[in-house]
Design a protein around this motif. Structure first.
Motif, PDB file in Angstrom:
ATOM      1  N   GLU A 147      15.839  -8.941  26.984  1.00 28.09           N
ATOM      2  CA  GLU A 147      15.181  -9.873  28.517  1.00 28.09           C
ATOM      3  C   GLU A 147      15.879 -10.825  28.400  1.00 28.09           C
ATOM      4  O   GLU A 147      17.219 -11.407  29.039  1.00 28.09           O
ATOM      5  N   ARG A 148      15.577 -11.476  27.778  1.00 27.50           N
ATOM      6  CA  ARG A 148      15.984 -12.561  27.109  1.00 27.50           C
ATOM      7  C   ARG A 148      17.988 -13.453  26.722  1.00 27.50           C
ATOM      8  O   ARG A 148      18.523 -13.344  27.070  1.00 27.50           O
ATOM      9  N   ALA A 202      19.755 -12.343  29.660  1.00 29.00           N
ATOM     10  CA  ALA A 202      19.727 -13.894  30.349  1.00 29.00           C
ATOM     11  C   ALA A 202      20.914 -14.479  29.948  1.00 29.00           C
ATOM     12  O   ALA A 202      21.163 -15.070  30.877  1.00 29.00           O
TER      13      ALA A 202
END
Length: 606
Positions: A390-391, A394
């Motif tokens: 997810e990081r 992003a």
């Protein structure tokens, strides 16, 4: 819950102790409700984060005011919204609730114990938007409280069930309104208090030795409720268990419909009952149509047994993180390990393929499914395992936003230059039009082929599809197709990293050289069983591609354990290396997987 989209079931009210009271009657966890409302769970409390004493209510000026007698120590505590006050009679408690709502309830149902004494009252208020507000009252040692019944709760109409002939079928509905409707049909009906997710809080021993018929609502919470009731009644010693899904026989039943909807419709929602039928005829049809679901007892050597996840087989960094996270959350290790492996497989993607033998190459694609009942900590475990994916996603989207801004500026300059070039009579080469940037995607949630096709075409590495509830993924197959099978074929290609052609009516066909999608998420066992059977996924081989874990449910216990930062940092370094892997480049300039082969020792183990 999706099944309640047209019949809202979320109650939100101000609490008297500075809190916000949330109750989803379909059983959604508070965390998911907060996510949907863009709230933190801390936002449910007052400004200092501490609930005020239960026996005091704040005045508008902030000073507390006495709010009735406080319960004595040892008084029973029901679950659900309560401000701690105690009333001498049910009438007084109901008057307080009516004062809060500004009017008496539209309906109320009395719960009695085995002796016929009142012990609880469930009240319903209809709201102008078509939804409902449910509030319970209950008798405790000190008096009546604005709270749910203490556990174990009596089933509804308990005296009637106990007084009936033991051979009379007990019909279990979802909710008191449906119970009343079933009683109008001449049936011996009961239900449990607290909504679709609270069946386990009731005492089902009164059905021991009696035939049981479950009559669920026509939606996913209803299916879960039926599954829970069947298990609980079987454990209580019911003589037999049958189920009737009204939606299978009533084509006019609305989404989320129930027996009350059937009785309100002059045409019985299309039930195959004789013309001129009465509610009693509907009751006779229900008992005659319900199908037995009690499983035959399996032989001892055929019963599936749970084996703990082999964490010793994981890389050192993964093993330490899985063990620490499992201990901190109080969940099974498989709940962390499976989504972590799926995320790692997606990080490698189609940069690598393993050659098991000549002509047989496989990509690191996993479809990892964690199976468990609601509240078994599936979602926190998935979130913990996917944090690095997810990081990175992003960051990639932030880079894309910057690239898009630069592209818009370059496009503006190009349009100005091309206009000048067209006016220039000297000719010369035209300016080059800038190429729009491509969003790099490694994580997706949309399950439709229409949405995934372009993403996979532009991202040859592949992606990870992650969803808290995988029932939506399986249910999305062939949603927009005129005939079944199109989406299933796409997903079978995506499991093998194979090429696929997507045909669009509006924009034509486009070709995906290599479709690769790792999948992870959670699902409830009853939903998984139904979806796999309904979709013929055993026959087409899709079910066999699911790597599933269904561990025994653990009792929730508080622990001060946390995940050490060094364990998370070690996993992050592993993912950085995996994401740094690149394709080989073929002679035609196209990216192709780098082929890896098993060592003799690995092949022997395989």
């Amino acid at each position: 819950a999706d099944g309640y989209r047209h019949r809202p079931s979320l109650s939100i009210a101000p609490g008297a102790d500075g809190k916000v009271l949330l109750k989803c009657h379909a059983g959604c966890p508070v965390g998911r409700i907060c996510d949907a409302l863009d709230l933190r769970q801390a936002d449910l409390f007052d400004d200092d984060g501490r609930p005020r004493p239960g026996g005091e209510r704040p005045k508008p000026n902030g000073k507390p005011k006495p709010g009735g007698e406080k319960p004595k120590d040892g008084a029973g505590c029901g679950e659900g919204p309560t401000d701690g006050r105690v009333f001498k009679t049910a009438r007084e408690a109901l008057a307080e609730l009516s004062r809060r709502f500004g009017r008496p309830p539209n309906a109320k149902w009395l719960y009695r114990d085995a002796k016929g004494e009142p012990v609880g009252l469930v009240c319903r208020w209809n709201t102008p938007d078509g939804s409902k507000e449910i509030r319970p009252l209950s008798l405790h040692a000190a008096g009546w409280r604005l709270a749910a019944l203490p556990k174990p709760r009596p089933i509804f109409r308990l005296p009637e069930v106990l007084a009936a002939d033991p051979t009379t079928p007990v019909v279990v509905t979802e909710g008191e309104k449906c119970c009343d409707a079933a009683a109008r049909c001449g049936l011996l009906a009961t239900t449990s208090s607290g909504g679709a997710a609270a069946a386990k809080l009731s005492d089902w021993l009164p059905v021991k030795g009696r035939p049981v018929v479950v009559l669920p609502d026509a939606d996913e919470p209803g299916e879960r409720y039926a599954e829970d009731v069947a298990v609980l009644c079987h454990a209580a010693g019911a003589a037999s268990i049958r189920i009737l899904r009204l939606a299978d026989h009533a084509p006019g039943l609305p989404e989320g419909g129930d027996i009350a909807d059937v009785l309100e419709d002059p045409a019985w929602c299309g039930l195959p009952v004789p013309e001129g039928a009465t509610p009693k005829d509907v009751g006779v049809w229900i008992l005659a149509t319900a199908e037995k679901i009690e499983p035959e007892p399996a032989e001892a050597d055929e019963r599936p047994t749970w084996k703990p996840y082999p964490t010793e087989s994981l890389p050192k960094a993964f093993r330490a993180f899985v063990e620490a996270t499992s201990q901190a959350f109080g969940c099974d290790e498989s709940y962390v390990a499976l989504p972590l492996l799926a995320a790692a497989g997606a990080a490698v993607g189609l940069t690598r393929k393993l050659e098991a033998k000549a002509g047989w190459r496989v990509p690191p694609i996993l479809w990892a499914v964690i199976v468990g009942e609601s509240g078994s900590l599936k979602t926190p475990a998935i979130k913990a395992a996917l944090r690095w994916t997810e990081r990175r996603q992003a960051r990639l989207l932030a880079e894309y936003a910057e690239d898009r801004t630069r592209f818009e500026a370059e496009l503006s300059r190009y349009e100005r230059d091309i206009a000048a070039w067209k006016r220039d009579k000297d000719g010369g080469d035209p300016p080059l039009k800038p190429e729009p940037p491509t969003a790099r995607r490694i994580l997706v949630a949309d399950t439709t082929v229409e949405a995934l096709g372009p993403i996979l075409r532009d991202n040859p590495r592949g992606v990870l599809l992650a969803r808290d509830e995988l029932s939506g993924w399986l249910a999305s197959f062939d949603r927009y197709a005129n005939t079944t099978g199109g989406d299933s074929a796409f997903w079978l290609s995506a499991y093998g990293g194979l090429s696929h052609t997507v045909d669009r009516k509006t924009s034509g066909a486009f070709y995906i050289p290599a479709a690769a999608v790792c999948v992870t998420g959670g699902i409830q066992p009853s939903v998984l069983r139904r979806v796999l059977a309904d979709g013929n996924y055993f026959e087409n081989g899709l079910a066999s591609r699911l790597l599933m874990a269904f561990p025994p449910r653990r009792r929730k216990r508080w622990t001060e354990s946390g995940v050490p930062q060094w364990a998370a940092d070690d996993v992050e370094r592993v993912f950085d290396k995996l994401f740094a892997l690149q394709h080989d480049i073929a002679l035609d300039g196209e990216p192709v997987p780098h082929v890896m082969r098993l060592s003799p020792e690995a092949k022997e183990r395989y």
